[in-house]
Design a protein around this motif. Structure first.
Motif, mmCIF file in Angstrom:
data_model
loop_
_atom_site.group_PDB
_atom_site.id
_atom_site.type_symbol
_atom_site.label_atom_id
_atom_site.label_comp_id
_atom_site.label_asym_id
_atom_site.label_seq_id
_atom_site.Cartn_x
_atom_site.Cartn_y
_atom_site.Cartn_z
ATOM 1 N N PRO A 10 -60.476 -7.350 22.925
ATOM 2 C CA PRO A 10 -61.255 -6.595 23.919
ATOM 3 C C PRO A 10 -60.684 -5.203 24.189
ATOM 4 O O PRO A 10 -61.422 -4.289 24.541
ATOM 5 C CB PRO A 10 -61.161 -7.482 25.171
ATOM 6 N N TYR A 11 -59.358 -5.059 24.021
ATOM 7 C CA TYR A 11 -58.729 -3.766 24.281
ATOM 8 C C TYR A 11 -59.209 -2.694 23.310
ATOM 9 O O TYR A 11 -59.118 -1.491 23.599
ATOM 10 C CB TYR A 11 -57.203 -3.889 24.182
ATOM 11 N N LEU A 12 -59.734 -3.106 22.164
ATOM 12 C CA LEU A 12 -60.188 -2.141 21.169
ATOM 13 C C LEU A 12 -61.414 -1.374 21.650
ATOM 14 O O LEU A 12 -61.704 -0.291 21.139
ATOM 15 C CB LEU A 12 -60.504 -2.854 19.855
ATOM 16 N N LYS A 13 -62.113 -1.921 22.635
ATOM 17 C CA LYS A 13 -63.293 -1.241 23.160
ATOM 18 C C LYS A 13 -62.917 0.030 23.906
ATOM 19 O O LYS A 13 -63.741 0.924 24.093
ATOM 20 C CB LYS A 13 -64.057 -2.189 24.088
ATOM 21 N N GLU A 14 -61.657 0.133 24.320
ATOM 22 C CA GLU A 14 -61.165 1.319 25.018
ATOM 23 C C GLU A 14 -60.390 2.227 24.067
ATOM 24 O O GLU A 14 -59.466 2.920 24.490
ATOM 25 C CB GLU A 14 -60.272 0.896 26.189
ATOM 26 N N GLY A 15 -60.765 2.214 22.798
ATOM 27 C CA GLY A 15 -60.025 2.984 21.803
ATOM 28 C C GLY A 15 -59.982 4.469 22.099
ATOM 29 O O GLY A 15 -58.941 5.116 21.953
ATOM 30 N N SER A 16 -61.107 5.032 22.539
ATOM 31 C CA SER A 16 -61.144 6.466 22.836
ATOM 32 C C SER A 16 -60.208 6.809 23.978
ATOM 33 O O SER A 16 -59.465 7.801 23.917
ATOM 34 C CB SER A 16 -62.579 6.887 23.175
ATOM 35 N N SER A 17 -60.219 5.989 25.034
ATOM 36 C CA SER A 17 -59.331 6.231 26.175
ATOM 37 C C SER A 17 -57.872 6.091 25.770
ATOM 38 O O SER A 17 -57.003 6.836 26.247
ATOM 39 C CB SER A 17 -59.659 5.250 27.308
ATOM 40 N N GLN A 18 -57.584 5.138 24.886
ATOM 41 C CA GLN A 18 -56.207 4.942 24.441
ATOM 42 C C GLN A 18 -55.715 6.152 23.652
ATOM 43 O O GLN A 18 -54.575 6.592 23.819
ATOM 44 C CB GLN A 18 -56.097 3.681 23.585
ATOM 45 N N VAL A 19 -56.562 6.707 22.804
ATOM 46 C CA VAL A 19 -56.197 7.900 22.047
ATOM 47 C C VAL A 19 -55.889 9.053 22.998
ATOM 48 O O VAL A 19 -54.871 9.749 22.854
ATOM 49 C CB VAL A 19 -57.333 8.289 21.075
ATOM 50 N N ILE A 20 -56.764 9.268 23.984
ATOM 51 C CA ILE A 20 -56.565 10.353 24.943
ATOM 52 C C ILE A 20 -55.280 10.152 25.730
ATOM 53 O O ILE A 20 -54.502 11.093 25.941
ATOM 54 C CB ILE A 20 -57.781 10.452 25.881
ATOM 55 N N ASP A 21 -55.022 8.918 26.165
ATOM 56 C CA ASP A 21 -53.806 8.639 26.934
ATOM 57 C C ASP A 21 -52.548 8.931 26.119
ATOM 58 O O ASP A 21 -51.574 9.485 26.638
ATOM 59 C CB ASP A 21 -53.795 7.188 27.398
ATOM 60 N N MET A 22 -52.557 8.560 24.860
ATOM 61 C CA MET A 22 -51.373 8.767 24.028
ATOM 62 C C MET A 22 -51.137 10.254 23.776
ATOM 63 O O MET A 22 -49.994 10.720 23.783
ATOM 64 C CB MET A 22 -51.512 8.005 22.709
ATOM 65 N N ILE A 23 -52.194 11.010 23.565
ATOM 66 C CA ILE A 23 -52.027 12.451 23.368
ATOM 67 C C ILE A 23 -51.478 13.091 24.641
ATOM 68 O O ILE A 23 -50.573 13.933 24.590
ATOM 69 C CB ILE A 23 -53.368 13.101 22.972
ATOM 70 N N ASN A 24 -52.002 12.681 25.785
ATOM 71 C CA ASN A 24 -51.538 13.250 27.048
ATOM 72 C C ASN A 24 -50.117 12.822 27.388
ATOM 73 O O ASN A 24 -49.399 13.559 28.065
ATOM 74 C CB ASN A 24 -52.502 12.872 28.178
ATOM 75 N N GLN A 25 -49.694 11.662 26.926
ATOM 76 C CA GLN A 25 -48.301 11.278 27.091
ATOM 77 C C GLN A 25 -47.387 12.218 26.314
ATOM 78 O O GLN A 25 -46.282 12.542 26.741
ATOM 79 C CB GLN A 25 -48.082 9.838 26.619
ATOM 80 N N GLY A 26 -47.880 12.689 25.166
ATOM 81 C CA GLY A 26 -47.111 13.665 24.394
ATOM 82 C C GLY A 26 -46.975 14.987 25.121
ATOM 83 O O GLY A 26 -45.934 15.649 25.046
#
Length: 437
Positions: free
Chosen positions: A70-86
């Motif tokens: 189910p977490y894969l449905k938030e793939g776009s949000s996960q990508v954005i979060d990881m970039i912003n963590q950088g």
């Protein structure tokens, strides 16, 4: 004053090589995605009764997500979060927030995402849900970047900081966006800015640029079909025309706001109706089917289902129905509420283009230009990326009206409010919070 070396520069040769390889991988992946969408659309066109399978398609999509992750449905949000963590890693490497978010640095984009997105996007367009493909494409590109970064770490046995992992994601996402529209410069700007328009990741400029150009070249070499709108007719710009363009920009900014709010409200509504993902999919998709049948019956066309690219071309000649934007808006909102995947950019372009063309009888501006301003202006407000959208407009529609296009992109962005189609995107401070509904 404490000083330290900030990682604003990168090894040029190493990242150029990485970006070329990435573009060579992302290009075929986007070509495959485009092929699957076209295949599904052709099957549906040849078999109109497939439209009745919309609820089945929603159930299958939900089932795949629930079983695989189910977490894969938030793939776009996960990508954005990881970039912003950088970004946080660069700005505040020893802050409390950084230490508290240390677990986020261990996250990675699952390799399951790519095949799951390809299958579910095929289902979306096979049954005729009103979705796009660029949202999926960006996630696929970012996932490829994440995988390549992990491979390099294992081969060299050298873990990389989170901001460098972000460069992989930025370059992959930018390459995918560029290839989807055959617009490498827009892809570069999109990759650098879409997660956080407040910050322009210039450290990722070189790899994102190289990857985007390479992906475009490779995908076009594979005869991938992209959107090719009619070149917008140029016109003289005077004070009266500028005033009219500002009025149009206000309308497109409000349309962007309406679109974003409706998407968020639709998701919230069906979630409130039932927390069960399967019941939610059946309820929303049944409403989508009924809406599709009603709209098809009224309009006598199924053009509002699927990508609806033909509506953009019709809008440039001023031949679309006055209700076309409303039809597409309703079907897109119900599609996203049903859990189908694909993306919002193409539907936004369709809604914006058909809306802009409606003003041809009120404004002494060529209808092809009004269609362009509507499409790109609404996209600017919905994504909060006016510069990337400005360049996308030039690469898609030609260079006949750059000043007017920039004005529309900027003004539509200003009038669009705070909501974006990217839920985890960090919105620029320049937008007044009191404007939000």
């Amino acid at each position: 004053m404490e000083t330290r070396k900030r990682p604003f520069t990168i090894p040029v040769l190493a990242w150029t090589l990485r970006a070329v390889i990435m573009g060579c991988v992302v290009g075929p992946a986007i070509a495959l995605l485009t092929y699957l969408v076209a295949l599904a659309s052709n099957i549906r066109a040849a078999n109109p009764l497939v439209l009745w399978a919309i609820p089945i398609g929603a159930l299958v999509t939900t089932l795949l997500y629930q079983k695989i992750g189910p977490y894969l449905k938030e793939g776009s949000s996960q990508v954005i979060d990881m970039i912003n963590q950088g970004i946080l890693d660069i700005a505040h490497p020893t802050s409390i927030g950084y230490k508290q978010d240390h677990s986020a640095h261990q996250q990675r984009i699952s390799s399951k995402m790519i095949p799951l997105l390809l299958v579910n996007t095929f289902i979306t367009h096979l049954v005729g849900a009103s979705g796009g493909k660029e949202g999926v494409g960006v996630q696929i590109g970012a996932s490829i970047g994440s995988i390549m970064g992990r491979i390099e770490e294992r081969v060299l046995n050298s873990p990389k900081p989170i901001h460098q992992k972000g460069i992989w994601l930025i370059s992959g996402a930018g390459a995918a966006f560029g290839a989807l529209f055959n617009a490498p410069i827009a892809g570069t700007l999109f990759g650098m800015q879409f997660s956080n328009p407040k910050v322009n990741r210039t450290d990722a400029l070189l790899p994102c640029l190289v990857a985007s150009f390479t992906a475009c070249i490779v995908s076009q070499a594979m005869n991938m079909k992209t959107l090719v709108p009619v070149k917008a007719t140029s016109f003289a710009l005077d004070l009266k025309t500028i005033a009219m363009l500002l009025i149009l920009s206000l309308i497109m900014g409000l349309a962007s706001r309406l679109f974003c709010h409706l998407i968020h409200l639709t998701k919230a509504f069906f979630t409130k109706m039932t927390p069960n993902p399967y019941k939610k999919a059946v309820l929303a998709s049944t409403m989508l089917l009924l809406a599709s049948l009603i709209i098809n019956g009224i309009s006598g066309s199924s053009a509002y289902n699927g990508l609806s690219i033909d509506l953009i071309l019709e809008a440039e000649y001023g031949t679309t129905s006055a209700l076309a934007p409303l039809y597409k808006l309703i079907l897109t909102a119900l599609t996203i509420g049903s859990g189908f995947v694909g993306g919002e950019v193409i539907p936004i372009l369709v809604i914006g283009a058909t809306t802009g063309s409606l003003f041809a009888s009120f404004m002494p501006i060529p209808v092809s230009a009004l269609s362009m301003f509507g499409a790109i202006g609404m996209l600017s407000g919905s994504t909060k990326l006016p510069l990337a959208c400005f360049v996308l407009g030039l690469e898609l529609y030609g260079f006949g009206n750059p000043t007017a296009l920039f004005l529309v992109c900027s003004a539509s962005f200003i009038f669009s409010g705070r909501l974006s189609i990217y839920e985890r995107q960090i919105i620029p401070d320049g937008l007044d919070a009191s404007w939000d509904v």
